[in-house]
Motif scaffolding. Sequence first.
Motif: not given
Length: 601
Positions: A353-380
């Motif tokens: 993927f392309d990223l401008n050397p002057k930019d900062t890469l933002q990293i984030k995890f998202t959840y699916n509200d159909y299966f979970a109600k929070s990013i902190y809900d975890r299921e094996d």
Amino acid sequence: MNKTVNINLGGMFFHIDEDAYQKLNRYFEAVKRSLSNSTGKDEIMKDIEMRIAELLTEKNRGEKQVVGLKDVEEIITVMGQPEDYRIDDEEAAEPAYNFSRRRTKKLYRDKDNSMVGGVLAGFGHYLGIDPLWLRIIMVILLLGFGTGFLIYIILWILMPAAITTTEKLEMTGEPVTISNIEKKVRQEFDTISEKFKNVDYDKFGNQARNAGERIGSSLSDVLLKIFSIFGKLIGAFLVVVASATLASLVIGFITAGSFSMVDFPWQSYIDNFTDVPLWIVGMLILIAIGIPFFFLLILGLKLLITNMKSIGNPAKYTLLALWIISIGTLVALGLQQATEVAFDAKVVQKQKFDLNPKDTLQIKFTYNDYFAKSIYDREDFLFAQDSAKTMVIYSNNVTLRILKTDEKTPYIQIEKKAEGKSFAAARERAEKINYGYKFKGNQLLLDNYLLTDSKNKYRHQKVEIFLYLPEGTYFKPDMTVQNYDHTDNGFFDLWFDSDIYIYQMQSSQVKCLNCADVHGEGEGEVWVDEEQIAREAEQEARLEVEREMQRQNIQNGQNSSTTVTINDKGVQIKKEGTEGLQGNKPKGLKMDKNGVIIKNN
């Protein structure tokens, strides 16, 4: 049409034909006359009556309710005529009797020759071997494996004791006839007489006059009563627990058998682990668990009911065989299931993927509200329906590792892993894992979950994300990253207390540009001024960037205005205009009202 007579024989009630009654009565009179000079005449007659009552009961088990003359004649043939058995004091004459069928031994406890409960003595009679060898084997089991005690207690409970003369004859396999009954009773009387002859009456009298022993005897009676009550309580507890367990197993088995009509929430979890029909698994579990609890129920009833009859050896051996078969089958199914996870494989997907050397890469995890109600809900793993009502396996087995690459372009590598009974099966299962991510400007949005069809079965499916960044790349992890980051802390130490930190990939490790050292005051206490840390880190980051841009401008011979901004969006660098070295713009630094530093070269 004949008259019938009601008689009580050996404590049992019978309807008997009048002619049969007269013949049976004459037979008893003849037996009494033949035993007129015998020791223990009443005991012998009682055993003979009980034996004849058992034979009559065996003959009247069908619809027949009246004992006829033919039945009495057959019983007399089995028992023998009284005149055929004249037993002298010295030796017994050889009886001349006929059997209608060959008798076999029955398993009883021999209390007369017992050391503890008579179990091994009874087995010695049944197997025709010396009980000494069985006792040696039991001692070896007790000392070597520890199972001998439990086996002995179970056999002691299940095996009835040989109490009557008939039972003692059946235990040794001798025919239950008048001759053998009389002989057995006389032997017992002789044994008792011998014991009385050898008694030291003076000593016995002195002991009888001892008041302390009388008190001890009374105390022993009290203790025996207490133990008897305690045994009843244990029996009641066993009956309640065993009954409840058996009822639950039966209800569970019936419920499992109705899966073809109703879908239960936990059906998918059972189907996930085996391809065997659920009702067969339920039946095996019912037998494997139910039979031991059934015997516990019998044990509890025996503790509560003193004269409760045994269920019989055929039933015991049949249940034991069924239990062994069910345990063996369940073990085989378990071994088969173990082979389902014997191999593991992975499928690798790589994307640059392309990223401008002057930019900062933002990293984030998202959840699916159909299966979970929070990013902190975890299921094996979880069986659920997606929006299309398809049964899927939902799992949060997702990890992220940030690494350095020597390539100029950053890239992301997705590795999908699964297990199977072979490498090919594991790879095929890994290919069917659905995982999503996307780039949105300078943002990398990663799903915190994976999906796969429930038909693929759960075999430890997981997704491992490897983010390769070139040296000098700026990136900023969101707070959601801390739950999924598995990077080596020696290379990248992610700060968990805030998401304001900005990191830069360097040659040997990741460096935090605005993280400050935290000094604690007192053991176990850490005081953090986040605003002060942020201001100092921002100042240091600005100066670092300014020095770098100044070196670049000098090398390029440019005169430009450079704006450096550090905020919650990362590092932003902006140049305005380019002029020769002889430009008229003033040199130096200035800061506007928003805290943005502007450098003029």
